[in-house]
Design a protein around this motif. Structure first.
Motif, PDB file in Angstrom:
ATOM      1  N   SER A  69       3.703   9.140 -28.838  1.00 49.39           N
ATOM      2  CA  SER A  69       3.938   8.030 -27.918  1.00 49.39           C
ATOM      3  C   SER A  69       3.609   8.509 -26.505  1.00 49.39           C
ATOM      4  CB  SER A  69       5.380   7.529 -28.010  1.00 49.39           C
ATOM      5  OG  SER A  69       6.281   8.569 -27.751  1.00 49.39           O
ATOM      6  N   ALA A  70       3.301   7.558 -25.645  1.00 51.96           N
ATOM      7  CA  ALA A  70       2.930   7.892 -24.268  1.00 51.96           C
ATOM      8  C   ALA A  70       3.365   6.763 -23.359  1.00 51.96           C
ATOM      9  CB  ALA A  70       1.423   8.110 -24.158  1.00 51.96           C
ATOM     10  N   GLY A  71       3.547   7.117 -22.108  1.00 50.55           N
ATOM     11  CA  GLY A  71       3.917   6.141 -21.101  1.00 50.55           C
ATOM     12  C   GLY A  71       3.420   6.594 -19.749  1.00 50.55           C
ATOM     13  N   GLY A  72       4.079   6.147 -18.708  1.00 48.85           N
ATOM     14  CA  GLY A  72       3.674   6.500 -17.358  1.00 48.85           C
ATOM     15  C   GLY A  72       3.800   7.994 -17.109  1.00 48.85           C
ATOM     16  N   ASN A  73       2.680   8.694 -17.154  1.00 52.79           N
ATOM     17  CA  ASN A  73       2.585  10.123 -16.849  1.00 52.79           C
ATOM     18  C   ASN A  73       3.298  11.035 -17.846  1.00 52.79           C
ATOM     19  OD1 ASN A  73       0.992   9.640 -14.576  1.00 52.79           O
ATOM     20  ND2 ASN A  73       2.803   9.291 -13.317  1.00 52.79           N
ATOM     21  N   TRP A  74       3.437  10.643 -19.090  1.00 48.73           N
ATOM     22  CA  TRP A  74       3.990  11.520 -20.112  1.00 48.73           C
ATOM     23  C   TRP A  74       3.372  11.200 -21.463  1.00 48.73           C
ATOM     24  CZ3 TRP A  74       6.564   9.324 -24.221  1.00 48.73           C
ATOM     25  CH2 TRP A  74       7.012   8.005 -24.040  1.00 48.73           C
ATOM     26  N   LEU A  75       3.353  12.196 -22.333  1.00 46.58           N
ATOM     27  CA  LEU A  75       2.910  12.039 -23.714  1.00 46.58           C
ATOM     28  C   LEU A  75       3.841  12.883 -24.569  1.00 46.58           C
ATOM     29  CD1 LEU A  75      -0.460  11.596 -25.176  1.00 46.58           C
ATOM     30  CD2 LEU A  75       0.771  13.554 -26.047  1.00 46.58           C
ATOM     31  N   ALA A  76       4.328  12.318 -25.659  1.00 49.72           N
ATOM     32  CA  ALA A  76       5.276  13.012 -26.530  1.00 49.72           C
ATOM     33  C   ALA A  76       4.791  12.974 -27.969  1.00 49.72           C
ATOM     34  CB  ALA A  76       6.656  12.361 -26.435  1.00 49.72           C
ATOM     35  N   CYS A  77       5.115  14.021 -28.692  1.00 46.28           N
ATOM     36  CA  CYS A  77       4.779  14.135 -30.108  1.00 46.28           C
ATOM     37  C   CYS A  77       6.040  14.567 -30.839  1.00 46.28           C
ATOM     38  CB  CYS A  77       3.658  15.166 -30.282  1.00 46.28           C
ATOM     39  SG  CYS A  77       3.146  15.379 -31.973  1.00 46.28           S
ATOM     40  N   ARG A  78       6.582  13.685 -31.661  1.00 41.12           N
ATOM     41  CA  ARG A  78       7.825  13.962 -32.378  1.00 41.12           C
ATOM     42  C   ARG A  78       7.499  14.311 -33.827  1.00 41.12           C
ATOM     43  NH1 ARG A  78      13.056  10.424 -31.734  1.00 41.12           N
ATOM     44  NH2 ARG A  78      12.249  10.725 -29.663  1.00 41.12           N
ATOM     45  N   ARG A  79       7.999  15.435 -34.257  1.00 37.44           N
ATOM     46  CA  ARG A  79       7.841  15.881 -35.640  1.00 37.44           C
ATOM     47  C   ARG A  79       9.206  15.805 -36.322  1.00 37.44           C
ATOM     48  NH1 ARG A  79       2.692  17.178 -35.446  1.00 37.44           N
ATOM     49  NH2 ARG A  79       1.855  18.423 -33.766  1.00 37.44           N
ATOM     50  N   VAL A  80       9.344  16.406 -37.483  1.00 33.63           N
ATOM     51  CA  VAL A  80      10.571  16.290 -38.262  1.00 33.63           C
ATOM     52  C   VAL A  80      11.786  16.797 -37.491  1.00 33.63           C
ATOM     53  CG1 VAL A  80      11.746  17.004 -40.378  1.00 33.63           C
ATOM     54  CG2 VAL A  80       9.325  16.471 -40.441  1.00 33.63           C
ATOM     55  N   VAL A  81      11.702  17.978 -36.904  1.00 36.66           N
ATOM     56  CA  VAL A  81      12.890  18.572 -36.290  1.00 36.66           C
ATOM     57  C   VAL A  81      12.825  18.712 -34.776  1.00 36.66           C
ATOM     58  CG1 VAL A  81      13.661  19.842 -38.323  1.00 36.66           C
ATOM     59  CG2 VAL A  81      12.008  20.879 -36.773  1.00 36.66           C
ATOM     60  N   HIS A  82      11.670  18.505 -34.160  1.00 33.15           N
ATOM     61  CA  HIS A  82      11.609  18.671 -32.711  1.00 33.15           C
ATOM     62  C   HIS A  82      10.579  17.739 -32.088  1.00 33.15           C
ATOM     63  CE1 HIS A  82       8.225  21.168 -33.929  1.00 33.15           C
ATOM     64  NE2 HIS A  82       7.799  21.137 -32.687  1.00 33.15           N
ATOM     65  N   GLU A  83      10.703  17.610 -30.773  1.00 36.98           N
ATOM     66  CA  GLU A  83       9.766  16.786 -30.015  1.00 36.98           C
ATOM     67  C   GLU A  83       9.129  17.651 -28.936  1.00 36.98           C
ATOM     68  OE1 GLU A  83      10.216  12.476 -28.444  1.00 36.98           O
ATOM     69  OE2 GLU A  83      10.971  13.778 -26.861  1.00 36.98           O
ATOM     70  N   GLN A  84       7.826  17.497 -28.777  1.00 36.49           N
ATOM     71  CA  GLN A  84       7.100  18.159 -27.707  1.00 36.49           C
ATOM     72  C   GLN A  84       6.713  17.087 -26.699  1.00 36.49           C
ATOM     73  OE1 GLN A  84       3.949  19.604 -30.274  1.00 36.49           O
ATOM     74  NE2 GLN A  84       4.625  21.706 -29.921  1.00 36.49           N
ATOM     75  N   ARG A  85       6.761  17.458 -25.408  1.00 37.23           N
ATOM     76  CA  ARG A  85       6.456  16.483 -24.365  1.00 37.23           C
ATOM     77  C   ARG A  85       5.718  17.173 -23.228  1.00 37.23           C
ATOM     78  NH1 ARG A  85       8.896  11.396 -22.631  1.00 37.23           N
ATOM     79  NH2 ARG A  85      10.054  11.440 -24.551  1.00 37.23           N
ATOM     80  N   VAL A  86       4.718  16.480 -22.672  1.00 42.07           N
ATOM     81  CA  VAL A  86       4.015  16.970 -21.485  1.00 42.07           C
ATOM     82  C   VAL A  86       3.967  15.870 -20.441  1.00 42.07           C
ATOM     83  CG1 VAL A  86       2.532  18.686 -22.607  1.00 42.07           C
ATOM     84  CG2 VAL A  86       1.733  16.346 -22.385  1.00 42.07           C
ATOM     85  N   ARG A  87       3.876  16.296 -19.200  1.00 43.20           N
ATOM     86  CA  ARG A  87       3.618  15.379 -18.092  1.00 43.20           C
ATOM     87  C   ARG A  87       2.108  15.331 -17.919  1.00 43.20           C
ATOM     88  NH1 ARG A  87       7.327  14.557 -13.750  1.00 43.20           N
ATOM     89  NH2 ARG A  87       5.471  13.531 -12.916  1.00 43.20           N
ATOM     90  N   THR A  88       1.512  14.181 -18.163  1.00 39.18           N
ATOM     91  CA  THR A  88       0.054  14.083 -18.100  1.00 39.18           C
ATOM     92  C   THR A  88      -0.469  14.178 -16.678  1.00 39.18           C
ATOM     93  OG1 THR A  88       0.199  11.663 -18.123  1.00 39.18           O
ATOM     94  CG2 THR A  88      -0.144  12.775 -20.235  1.00 39.18           C
ATOM     95  N   ASP A  89       0.344  13.826 -15.693  1.00 38.76           N
ATOM     96  CA  ASP A  89      -0.103  13.934 -14.307  1.00 38.76           C
ATOM     97  C   ASP A  89       0.000  15.364 -13.789  1.00 38.76           C
ATOM     98  OD1 ASP A  89       2.685  13.825 -14.389  1.00 38.76           O
ATOM     99  OD2 ASP A  89       2.826  12.934 -12.391  1.00 38.76           O
ATOM    100  N   LEU A  90       0.594  16.263 -14.589  1.00 42.84           N
ATOM    101  CA  LEU A  90       0.712  17.671 -14.213  1.00 42.84           C
ATOM    102  C   LEU A  90      -0.022  18.588 -15.196  1.00 42.84           C
ATOM    103  CD1 LEU A  90       4.509  17.782 -13.246  1.00 42.84           C
ATOM    104  CD2 LEU A  90       2.536  17.551 -11.722  1.00 42.84           C
ATOM    105  N   LEU A  91      -1.012  18.033 -15.918  1.00 44.83           N
ATOM    106  CA  LEU A  91      -1.752  18.836 -16.888  1.00 44.83           C
ATOM    107  C   LEU A  91      -2.514  19.952 -16.192  1.00 44.83           C
ATOM    108  CD1 LEU A  91      -3.264  16.179 -19.337  1.00 44.83           C
ATOM    109  CD2 LEU A  91      -1.464  17.832 -19.816  1.00 44.83           C
ATOM    110  N   VAL A  92      -2.475  21.134 -16.782  1.00 42.68           N
ATOM    111  CA  VAL A  92      -3.251  22.254 -16.264  1.00 42.68           C
ATOM    112  C   VAL A  92      -4.325  22.686 -17.261  1.00 42.68           C
ATOM    113  CG1 VAL A  92      -1.449  23.136 -14.744  1.00 42.68           C
ATOM    114  CG2 VAL A  92      -1.569  23.955 -17.109  1.00 42.68           C
TER     115      VAL A  92
END
Length: 173
Positions: A69-92
């Motif tokens: 899922s994604a929204g204003g300046n973030w993208l998240a990926c949820r798996r079975v036991v954890h979620e990973q999230r990045v700020r897309t406006d702060l991508l390096v």
């Protein structure tokens, strides 16, 4: 799921529910067949039943699709036991990892990392739009030092897929 700041809607992977049903079927059919064969041959015991359920559960965990899922300046990926999230406006960094299955690895300035299948973005233009907007902001701010080529290739692929869909819908394919 809305944006972290509470404003607006998030873009979600539209095919996640179908992929989840497929994972359930892929784990459930062998389980049913193994139990049926054991029952028919008279070998059905508590231990064998537990083994078949454990194998089916393991297969389901392996096949469980990531929910992107994604929204204003973030993208998240949820798996079975954890979620990973990045700020897309702060991508390096944005890297495309080739192998048996292609992965897009995103890393932000805050240390967040997300690995997703680029096909999810191709099939869900709203997710791509959220990622692309944030990545453009990061590039304009001078943060995105590695990965503009990968984003350009993905953007070209998105344009091809969009054109193909338009031609197909209009009957010009």
């Amino acid at each position: 799921m809305g944006r972290p700041d509470g404003s607006g809607e998030a873009a979600n992977n539209l095919e996640w529910a179908r992929e989840l049903r497929s994972a359930v079927r892929c784990a459930g059919v062998p389980l049913a067949l193994l139990l049926l064969v054991d029952c028919a041959t008279g070998r059905l015991t508590l231990w064998r039943t537990a083994l078949w359920f454990a194998l089916a559960g393991l297969l389901f965990l392996v096949l469980f699709p990531a929910r992107v899922s994604a929204g204003g300046n973030w993208l998240a990926c949820r798996r079975v036991v954890h979620e990973q999230r990045v700020r897309t406006d702060l991508l390096v960094s944005v890297r495309c990892l080739d192998g048996i299955s292609q992965r897009l690895l995103l890393r932000d300035a805050l240390g967040g990392r997300v690995g997703i299948d680029p096909e999810v973005l191709v099939r869900n233009p709203r997710l791509w739009s959220c990622l692309n907007e944030g990545a453009q902001k990061a590039a304009d701010d001078g943060l995105l030092l590695c990965g503009q080529t990968a984003l350009r290739r993905l953007s070209a692929r998105m344009d091809r897929e969009t054109a193909r869909a338009v031609f197909t819908a209009s009957g010009l394919d």
